[in-house]
Scaffold this motif. Sequence first.
Motif, PDB file in Angstrom:
ATOM      1  N   HIS A  31       0.855  -1.190   0.000  1.00 48.03           N
ATOM      2  CA  HIS A  31       0.000   0.000   0.000  1.00 48.03           C
ATOM      3  C   HIS A  31       0.887   1.235   0.000  1.00 48.03           C
ATOM      4  O   HIS A  31       1.784   1.347   0.826  1.00 48.03           O
ATOM      5  CB  HIS A  31      -0.875   0.039   1.255  1.00 48.03           C
ATOM      6  CG  HIS A  31      -2.007  -0.923   1.211  1.00 48.03           C
ATOM      7  ND1 HIS A  31      -1.891  -2.223   1.636  1.00 48.03           N
ATOM      8  CD2 HIS A  31      -3.286  -0.770   0.786  1.00 48.03           C
ATOM      9  CE1 HIS A  31      -3.058  -2.834   1.477  1.00 48.03           C
ATOM     10  NE2 HIS A  31      -3.928  -1.981   0.958  1.00 48.03           N
ATOM     11  N   GLU A  77       0.778   5.390   0.174  1.00 45.86           N
ATOM     12  CA  GLU A  77       0.043   6.656   0.334  1.00 45.86           C
ATOM     13  C   GLU A  77       0.575   7.613  -0.706  1.00 45.86           C
ATOM     14  O   GLU A  77       1.775   7.855  -0.776  1.00 45.86           O
ATOM     15  CB  GLU A  77       0.319   7.263   1.712  1.00 45.86           C
ATOM     16  CG  GLU A  77      -0.546   6.714   2.811  1.00 45.86           C
ATOM     17  CD  GLU A  77      -0.274   7.425   4.145  1.00 45.86           C
ATOM     18  OE1 GLU A  77       0.616   8.304   4.211  1.00 45.86           O
ATOM     19  OE2 GLU A  77      -0.956   7.084   5.120  1.00 45.86           O
ATOM     20  N   LEU A 125      -4.610   6.036  -1.730  1.00 46.64           N
ATOM     21  CA  LEU A 125      -3.670   4.918  -1.699  1.00 46.64           C
ATOM     22  C   LEU A 125      -3.644   4.258  -3.065  1.00 46.64           C
ATOM     23  O   LEU A 125      -4.656   4.245  -3.771  1.00 46.64           O
ATOM     24  CB  LEU A 125      -4.133   3.844  -0.701  1.00 46.64           C
ATOM     25  CG  LEU A 125      -4.230   4.163   0.778  1.00 46.64           C
ATOM     26  CD1 LEU A 125      -4.773   2.938   1.523  1.00 46.64           C
ATOM     27  CD2 LEU A 125      -2.853   4.520   1.319  1.00 46.64           C
ATOM     28  N   ASP A 159      -7.463   5.579   2.395  1.00 46.84           N
ATOM     29  CA  ASP A 159      -6.924   5.137   3.681  1.00 46.84           C
ATOM     30  C   ASP A 159      -7.998   5.247   4.772  1.00 46.84           C
ATOM     31  O   ASP A 159      -9.013   5.910   4.601  1.00 46.84           O
ATOM     32  CB  ASP A 159      -5.706   5.997   4.049  1.00 46.84           C
ATOM     33  CG  ASP A 159      -4.664   5.210   4.841  1.00 46.84           C
ATOM     34  OD1 ASP A 159      -5.028   4.149   5.390  1.00 46.84           O
ATOM     35  OD2 ASP A 159      -3.510   5.657   4.914  1.00 46.84           O
TER      36      ASP A 159
END
Lengths: 487, 473, 98
Positions: free
Chosen positions: B12, B14, B148, B126
């Motif tokens: 994942h 950001e 994300l 998120d």
Amino acid sequence: MDILDLSIREMRQALEEGRTTPKELLEKALERAKKDDCNAFESILEKEAYEALEGLGKNSGPLYGIPYLTKDNFSVKGIETVASSNILKGYRPLYDATVTRKLKEAGAILIGQTTMDELAMGGTGMSGHLGYTYNPYDPSHKRMVGGSSSGSAAAMAEAVVPFATGSDTGDSVRRPASLAGLVGVKPTWGRISRYGLFPFAPSLDHVGYFTRYVEDAALLLGVLAGHDPHDMTSSHRPIEDYAAYLDGNIKGKTFVRILDIEESLSDKRLLEALDRLSEELIKRGAVIKKERFGKDLLESLYATYIVISCAEATSNDANLDGIKFGPYYEGKTYDEAMRKARTAGFGELIKRRFVIGSFALMKENQDVLFLRAQRNRAKVVARLNELLALGDALLIPAASGVAPEFEAGGDKLSDEYLIADNHLVLGNFGGLPSISLPLAFENGLPLGVSLTLAPFKEGEMFRLASVIEDITGLRGLSVLNRKEGNL
Amino acid sequence: MNFEAVIGLEIHVETKTKTKMFSSAPNVSLKEPNTAVTYLDMAFPGTLPTVNKEAVKNAIKVSHALHMEIDRELHFDRKNYFYSDLPKGYQITQQRRPIGSHGYLDLRTSRGLRRIGIERLHMEEDTCKQLHLSDYTLLDYNRAGVPLVEIVSYPELRTGEEARLYVEAIRNIVVYSGVSDGKMEEGSLRCDVNISLRPYGQEDFGTKVEIKNLNSLKNIEEAIEYEKKRQASLLLLGQEIAQETRRYDESRGETVLMRVKTDAVDYKYYPEANIPPIRLSEDFVKKAIEETPELYDAKLDRYVKMGIGEKEARIILLDPLFASYFEGALIKEATPKEVASFLIVEINSYLNKKNLTIGQLPLKPEAFGHIVAYGPKHGLTHQQTAKILEECLNSGISPEEAQAKLKIVALSSDEGEVKALVEEILRENPESVEAYRNGKDRALGFLVGQAMKKSHGKVNPALVSKLLQEGMK
Amino acid sequence: MKKVDLPLLRDASARLLFLMKEEEYLTLLEEFKILVKQMEKIGKIEGLEDYEPMTFPFDVAIDELREDEPAEVLAREEALENAGSTYMGQIKIAKVVG
């Protein structure tokens, strides 16, 4: 006739000519609101309405000084808005729904919020946290006004205001409109922004509204329609001058009646009125076609609707947990806190609906429930489009008859009457513009008829509806302004 | 029996945008709790998602770098579950149609070049941040809705090293494309590992164990190697591998059980009706790709071609700001190798000493380039140039001023002059010459010292040494 | 499809984080019988599998995205004013484990 019983256009004229003032309109509306004995109100916003009046200034918006009511599922900044559910008790939105904002900008004055089936999930007006909402046409309070926009329909039949907002996921504006002798509109999906409308099932949800005049309905769409950057599903199509369609000319227009829906109805008076209406339409140059939808498909509507709408609802209402807003409950764990809030906050009907929806979405069940329902929706819409290709509008009774008694039952799923009273959902499946309006009276209770058209044909819809209104003679109807009608 | 590990990674990332994935609240990491929040982030009734253009561009950039097919129509779905950090009770994601699919990465591993297939890249949002205290938990919604991208590999990795290289390559891509900070320690890049073992030659997968929240490249490699051993020893004892979630305990160097997975969670995915299908024009996709800055591997190639060693190039590329400083310093007069050398040694040590980051260095990259070029141009040695550089950094003066202030004198590199001196030295020290010729290398140092002494340190020692050696052949 | 019985319905409501009155589970069981029967009937409608599951009723595809410009930040007091349990500018809940 009192000023409040006039059309919005006539009210505006009276205002311009100094025959009335926004203050007088507001006072009269509040006075009528306070007389309501049908449980139409979640709130009467007297103080806020007078404040809004102060703030009006020299506004010349199309709804300048016009009082209105809103269904309790439109976000109103700073005003407790609970969708008639205990789970939202005390919730004061921080923002205005786009509809709320547009009406404010147009100069309309919000005077109250109306009762509804809890979170809009129901069609009887029996499931709101304040109890039953009654049909003003039955002083004995034995009959329902329908739902889920129950309070808006009841207050409109009491002629408290010239228009009220509603939301329509299955028929939640149009059926109550029919049971209360009103004009009920649900435009094309995406025509009016849903930003700030508490969701039930977004793929079927529509903003709608009630009026007592078709011309008011045309005027209002001009105010409410349009793209909204907050709602990606709202359409970019230009807003039309809907009033310009009201020319009374229906020469060559084709209305399609659906025989297998009519055959499911047992109300003789209703069918007779529909026949007379058809005759009058033909006299004015229209063509009437009679077609069959397909009985299997019609009988599939209700289950399909239940599966899709409940599945979407169970997800949309997952945010209601008492943590961010709504009554908070202490718990040893976060999920215990949420469970307490949801157990106490939701009524029993919608809990059952949530379980059904959640079950339909489970991995092992999706194929035979949710996806099957979605496929069937596609099949229904394909059939709808075939029929709409044959004419300009579907002409269908708006309900199976007059307002039923509460004793006839609540919203329990049943095997009976699968077609009658469920067919208005066609408009939601197809996202099609649809209107219901008064047709005739039976023992002092209103009967309604509906039109459904191809996407974005709202102008045409108002044209056809205003001719029907002219034929029935049922304009400006309320319990204070009763008429028998021509049919 | 020998076992082969089957490893798949879910990463994942950001992504950096001004606003969140579906709302216009600012996307900021360091802010007072609940001050970067708008209506949608707290799931107020009636709010609707709107898709962030920049977040889509970011997803396209990464998809392209991973050699993926890019879907020209965006579709979103809901993933439904209840959790304390999930405000809406569902997460908007892309289940049916991820924006990127069927990509790969090539890794240079100790087993040779390995191509690792990547199944999908999708956009999602998120959750909110939880602060767990002694007997309660606090919720901060600033992170709720931060864009994300999730990148899911095929289970084609086999070793801890491969996994580490894979994550490193992805981190380099997201960092150099400007899509993310890619900081594992701060959670802007998170990695979950799925690992199972099977006997070599077997087709079927064994029981999968998930390792969560690995916060450094080193930990990924170590956790996988530990887990391989743990599972192998259980299998050799004839025991079953339990389907469970584990975490890596860095201090013990072991994976530790978090929870046993009972029946798999049913997320009841279905299409998000509040977001219509969004068609991406060829032009939009093309522009997003073209806007992507030069990526790590391309820079590495280019630096090496400039004559910089691969090791040095990788040091410069450890930090994109460092690399961009380096590139800014490459003026015509300076050789890239010299610039690299001064940057890696002198500038780095200055930054360490002063506890500064490259962004805070009080010297523009171009000015730094001029200082590097100043030395050779004025006949100064590397050490002399380094002293001038240090003075420029400390006093903020020009290299000319620094040279004058430090009284640094250019050493003679006049071959005729130096040659005369060298001949003199060779004549005066026959023993040393003899010793050198007999293989005593140390004699050369002595002779250079004599030359420096005689000239009062005004000749270029490198040149002296060179001419001495020639003279003694 | 999963078999619908009372334990399943209790489990399903528990997973939705609410409890129902005992008689409601029985009502629900009856409703499920009807719904499942009707959905089975729908499954037998000819040609159903030729249709793609429908979310949007007509072509509603768009070609625009939201510009990445910040707006609409709530003051912290505002953001939390509807929450029943707050502490130090955050929402406070029972300790979440795992």
